[in-house]
Scaffold this motif. Structure first.
Motif, PDB file in Angstrom:
ATOM      1  N   LYS A 178     -38.057   3.230  31.015  1.00  0.00           N
ATOM      2  CA  LYS A 178     -37.885   3.825  31.334  1.00  0.00           C
ATOM      3  C   LYS A 178     -39.176   5.126  32.046  1.00  0.00           C
ATOM      4  O   LYS A 178     -38.880   5.967  32.047  1.00  0.00           O
ATOM      5  CB  LYS A 178     -37.274   4.630  32.909  1.00  0.00           C
ATOM      6  CG  LYS A 178     -35.399   2.986  33.231  1.00  0.00           C
ATOM      7  CD  LYS A 178     -34.886   3.894  33.529  1.00  0.00           C
ATOM      8  CE  LYS A 178     -33.696   2.548  34.136  1.00  0.00           C
ATOM      9  NZ  LYS A 178     -33.426   1.518  33.170  1.00  0.00           N
TER      10      LYS A 178
ATOM     11  N   SER B  22     -38.134  -1.641  35.893  1.00  0.00           N
ATOM     12  CA  SER B  22     -38.204  -0.019  36.137  1.00  0.00           C
ATOM     13  C   SER B  22     -40.502   0.166  36.190  1.00  0.00           C
ATOM     14  O   SER B  22     -40.941  -0.695  35.238  1.00  0.00           O
ATOM     15  CB  SER B  22     -38.491   0.353  35.203  1.00  0.00           C
ATOM     16  OG  SER B  22     -38.624   1.883  34.495  1.00  0.00           O
TER      17      SER B  22
ATOM     18  N   LYS C 251     -41.903   7.667  32.740  1.00  0.00           N
ATOM     19  CA  LYS C 251     -42.648   8.057  33.871  1.00  0.00           C
ATOM     20  C   LYS C 251     -44.495   7.721  33.690  1.00  0.00           C
ATOM     21  O   LYS C 251     -44.820   7.202  35.290  1.00  0.00           O
ATOM     22  CB  LYS C 251     -42.829   9.289  33.690  1.00  0.00           C
ATOM     23  CG  LYS C 251     -43.370  10.330  34.847  1.00  0.00           C
ATOM     24  CD  LYS C 251     -42.953  11.895  35.222  1.00  0.00           C
ATOM     25  CE  LYS C 251     -42.153  11.867  35.757  1.00  0.00           C
ATOM     26  NZ  LYS C 251     -41.650  13.050  36.281  1.00  0.00           N
TER      27      LYS C 251
ATOM     28  N   ASP D 133     -39.061  13.996  30.028  1.00  0.00           N
ATOM     29  CA  ASP D 133     -39.757  12.523  30.767  1.00  0.00           C
ATOM     30  C   ASP D 133     -40.129  11.674  28.904  1.00  0.00           C
ATOM     31  O   ASP D 133     -40.486  11.604  28.746  1.00  0.00           O
ATOM     32  CB  ASP D 133     -40.810  12.466  31.590  1.00  0.00           C
ATOM     33  CG  ASP D 133     -40.559  13.042  32.877  1.00  0.00           C
ATOM     34  OD1 ASP D 133     -38.844  13.245  33.199  1.00  0.00           O
ATOM     35  OD2 ASP D 133     -41.151  13.868  33.231  1.00  0.00           O
TER      36      ASP D 133
ATOM     37  N   VAL E  95     -46.171  14.626  33.867  1.00  0.00           N
ATOM     38  CA  VAL E  95     -44.649  13.982  33.369  1.00  0.00           C
ATOM     39  C   VAL E  95     -44.125  15.149  32.282  1.00  0.00           C
ATOM     40  O   VAL E  95     -45.042  16.351  32.142  1.00  0.00           O
ATOM     41  CB  VAL E  95     -45.538  13.727  31.302  1.00  0.00           C
ATOM     42  CG1 VAL E  95     -44.788  13.939  30.250  1.00  0.00           C
ATOM     43  CG2 VAL E  95     -46.253  12.579  31.754  1.00  0.00           C
TER      44      VAL E  95
ATOM     45  N   PRO F 226     -43.528   2.735  35.660  1.00  0.00           N
ATOM     46  CA  PRO F 226     -44.076   3.836  35.279  1.00  0.00           C
ATOM     47  C   PRO F 226     -45.012   4.178  37.223  1.00  0.00           C
ATOM     48  O   PRO F 226     -45.828   3.466  37.996  1.00  0.00           O
ATOM     49  CB  PRO F 226     -45.097   3.512  34.341  1.00  0.00           C
ATOM     50  CG  PRO F 226     -45.424   1.833  34.555  1.00  0.00           C
ATOM     51  CD  PRO F 226     -44.062   1.445  35.158  1.00  0.00           C
ATOM     52  N   GLU F 227     -45.102   5.753  36.816  1.00  0.00           N
ATOM     53  CA  GLU F 227     -45.909   6.279  37.873  1.00  0.00           C
ATOM     54  C   GLU F 227     -47.398   5.919  38.215  1.00  0.00           C
ATOM     55  O   GLU F 227     -48.226   5.830  38.808  1.00  0.00           O
ATOM     56  CB  GLU F 227     -45.454   7.356  38.820  1.00  0.00           C
ATOM     57  CG  GLU F 227     -44.239   8.010  38.473  1.00  0.00           C
ATOM     58  CD  GLU F 227     -43.575   8.842  39.296  1.00  0.00           C
ATOM     59  OE1 GLU F 227     -44.543  10.011  38.970  1.00  0.00           O
ATOM     60  OE2 GLU F 227     -42.666   9.449  39.565  1.00  0.00           O
TER      61      GLU F 227
END
Ligand code: COA
Ligand code: AMP
Length: 635
Positions: A158, A190, A160, A112, A108, A192-193
């Motif tokens: 969106k 979308s 992260k 973000d 992050v 999140p990682e």
């Protein structure tokens, strides 16, 4: 002679730059602003342009450096888990700094977005402040929303990274959060990682390999991260709130104006100082939670209470008094519905007698109109001032209040008193002309709005303008209707759109109608907020079925109730719907929602001149009587 309120109000309107610059001197800045108010791009205004600040520094580190390190910053009081945990300013800063390190480890960076879907546990506040520390933009989603609502917010923001917990606790029920989180991510395009998950002892969430990270393990590895200087105009958070459609509005809050205004309100409005104990009995998922559980009290150096419980049932209607007495609370802020719930269970306030409430100075109510009955009950039983104040997610703090730290005006029941300094509140007609004292019209605020209020909607300047600024040029439309009396007291009567307030929770009937319309048997529908003794308003659905539908009505009603719960969430409290033959409409086909509502609320109504077929009203009245609303009206 002018009192402190009059002086402050006048200065704030005549010379807002000087007024807010003075308030800003009370905050920590890495670099002072170049311009207090930038009005070069009207109708968009920006406060403290050129200034550099960090909200987390102002909330935590600043106080440690000024000798408050050992003072309690946050007290977590959770009757549902039988826990009380206190964090000093130093302890809270250390946890926040470490979680900031966790976020950075997950990739992050400043700017973000991080979505938090959290129950009322300290980790929610820690995650918010950690985002603020590194300049990530948090967006907290209330736990009572369904996966679909969460998905809409993921789609828009969106993020992260997302932060969640294994479960929330609603009185005695354990609500699993993780399956809702997983479903929301599944529904959203979308992704999140990473998801950081706090495992609570009562429920262990299953983790997705490669994506999910255990909060405690990550904390054990993380290095504390320092505060990062941010532009005053950089966003601190996005908070989604109900609009008039199913698409929620992403209210943006900036850093500089937010620190300045909230810190100023703590004394001016709430009459508390550093070292005092302040309790907002709300949820971090709502604006009240953002402004007055987390940021405002900490900016001021107060002790804030994070309460995981309900006004009744955890374990009884005396819990508010227990918390006030145990933590020596000076000011409580909650929604009138909480007091209605307490009053219903303990009408003579017997349970109050078990506690020493000598620390308690003032009760503040907001979130919905305070009914005079409840207000009087609170006044009589608590014997402290009971202050109604009016505000919105958009404004971030009170538009109108009895500013207890400036001057206490006599309370008029039904009015949140006068416009707070910074807010030039007016009542206008449809042509944007000011109406005379006592006349009802649209409540608007002359631009510019004070610091701390929304500068825009997330990535949607056009919707911001269209929703709030276009209808009354030069003014912010509150979408509330009301009047101002001869003495300047403001009365907020009702919304002018289809937003309703259910137990202090803001919901869109339009969004519920969208869900009902998706049922394959429903031809058309209307959802209205009907008066309710406990929750203020509750939604009731009216459906006309498609020709040829032969299934029992009760089955269809059950299905739509389930659909609203699954798509919007339990918080919508949508439990009543009914099938009708026709809905009253104008000749041009518009559903007469106002008339249906008046019938349901048992209020007098005029048969609208534009109605297509007046006989439908009698039919509707009978249906409403059959489901427990409206009463037979004599001719
Ligand atoms: N996570 C998951 N579910 C939640 C939730 C959360 N954070 N918050 C509420 N819900 C669920 C409840 O469990 C309930 O579900 P149910 O239909 O299965 O019973 C539903 O959403 C409605 O909850 P709520 O509005 O809290 O109603 P209630 O009937 O449980 O309690 C009050 C009524 C008046 C006691 C309660 O609404 C209250 O405490 N209100 C205070 C209002 C407030 O803090 N407002 C914030 C703005 S200041
Ligand atoms: P929210 O954005 O959830 O805070 O809801 C804002 C709306 O709640 C306002 O537009 C009002 O309709 C209503 N509201 C909040 N506080 C009050 C109050 N003190 N009196 C009347 N209505 C209120």
């Amino acid at each position: 002679m002018a009192n402190k309120y009059d002086e402050a109000f006048e200065k704030s309107i005549k010379d807002p730059e000087a007024f807010w610059a003075e308030a800003a001197e009370d905050c920590h800045w890495y670099k002072k602003w170049d311009k207090v108010l930038d009005d070069s791009n009207t109708p968009f205004y920006r406060w403290f342009v050129g200034g550099e600040i960090n909200s987390c520094y102002n909330a935590l580190d600043y106080h440690i450096e000024n000798g408050r390190g050992d003072q309690a910053a946050l007290i977590y009081d959770s009757p549902v888990t039988d826990t009380i945990k206190k964090y000093t300013y130093t302890e809270l800063r250390d946890e926040v700094a470490k979680f900031a390190g966790v976020l950075v480890d997950q990739g992050v960076q400043k700017g973000d977005r991080v979505i938090l879907y959290m129950p009322m546990i300290p980790e929610a506040a820690i995650a918010m402040l950690a985002c603020a520390r590194i300049g990530a933009v948090h967006s907290v989603v209330f736990g009572g929303f369904a996966a679909k609502e969460l998905a809409t917010r993921i789609e828009d923001a969106k993020p992260k990274v997302m932060v969640s917990a294994s479960c929330g606790i609603e009185v005695k029920k354990v609500i699993k959060y993780k399956p809702l989180l997983d479903e929301a991510i599944e529904l959203s395009s979308s992704k999140p990682e990473k998801c950081v998950i706090f495992q609570r002892p009562m429920e262990t969430a299953s983790m997705v390999t490669g994506r999910d990270v255990d909060w405690s393990e990550a904390m054990a590895r993380a290095k504390p991260h320092d505060c990062v200087p941010l532009a005053a105009t950089d966003p601190l958070y996005i908070l989604y709130t109900s609009g008039t459609t199913g698409e929620p509005k992403g209210i943006v809050r900036d850093n500089g104006g937010h620190v300045v205004s909230l810190k100023w309100t703590m004394n001016a409005i709430y009459n508390v100082d550093a070292g005092d104990v302040y309790w907002a009995a709300s949820d971090v998922g709502w604006v009240v939670g953002h402004s007055y559980i987390v940021y405002g009290p900490l900016f001021k150096g107060c002790t804030t209470i994070l309460f995981e419980g309900k006004p009744v049932g955890t374990p009884d209607a005396g819990v508010f008094w227990r918390v006030i007495s145990e933590h020596e609370v000076n000011a409580l802020f909650t929604a009138p519905t909480a007091f209605r719930a307490i009053k219903r269970e303990d009408p003579n306030a017997e349970l109050m007698k078990n506690y020493d409430l000598s620390s308690f100075k003032c009760l503040f109510l907001a979130g919905e109109r305070s009914d005079p009955d409840t207000l009087q009950w609170a006044e009589n039983s608590l014997k402290v001032p009971v202050i109604d104040h009016w505000w919105q997610t958009e404004t971030g703090w009170a538009i109108c209040a009895n500013c207890m730290g400036l001057h206490q005006f006599p309370v008029k029941h039904g009015s949140p008193t006068k416009a707070a300094p910074g807010w030039d509140v007016q009542v206008v007609d449809a042509d944007c002309k000011q109406v005379k004292a006592g006349d009802i019209g649209a409540l608007v605020v002359k631009l510019p709005l004070p610091p701390g209020s929304l500068p825009t909607l997330y990535q949607n300047d056009a919707r911001y303008k269209e929703s709030y600024l276009d209808e009354f040029p030069g003014y912010y439309k509150t979408a509330d209707a009301g009047y101002i009396d001869e003495e300047g007291y403001v009365y907020v009567m009702s919304r002018t759109d289809d937003i309703i307030n259910v137990a202090g929770h803001r919901l869109s009937t339009g969004a519920m109608e969208e869900v009902l319309s998706d049922h394959s048997d429903v031809a058309e529908c209307a959802v209205l907020g009907v008066e309710d003794n406990l929750k203020g308003q509750i939604p009731v659905g009216f459906m006309v079925l498609k020709a040829g539908v032969t299934r029992p009505n009760e089955e269809i009603v059950k299905e739509v109730v389930k659909m609203v719960r699954e798509r919007i969430g339990p918080v919508a409290a949508f439990k009543t719907a009914t099938v009708v033959n026709r809905l009253p409409k104008t000749r041009s086909g518009k559903i007469l929602r106002g008339t249906i509502q008046k019938i349901a609320d048992n209020k007098d109504y005029k048969v609208p001149a534009t109605i297509d077929d007046p006989s439908v009203l009698g039919e509707l009245e009978e249906t409403l009587i059959s489901i427990g609303y409206a009463k037979a009206r004599k001719e």
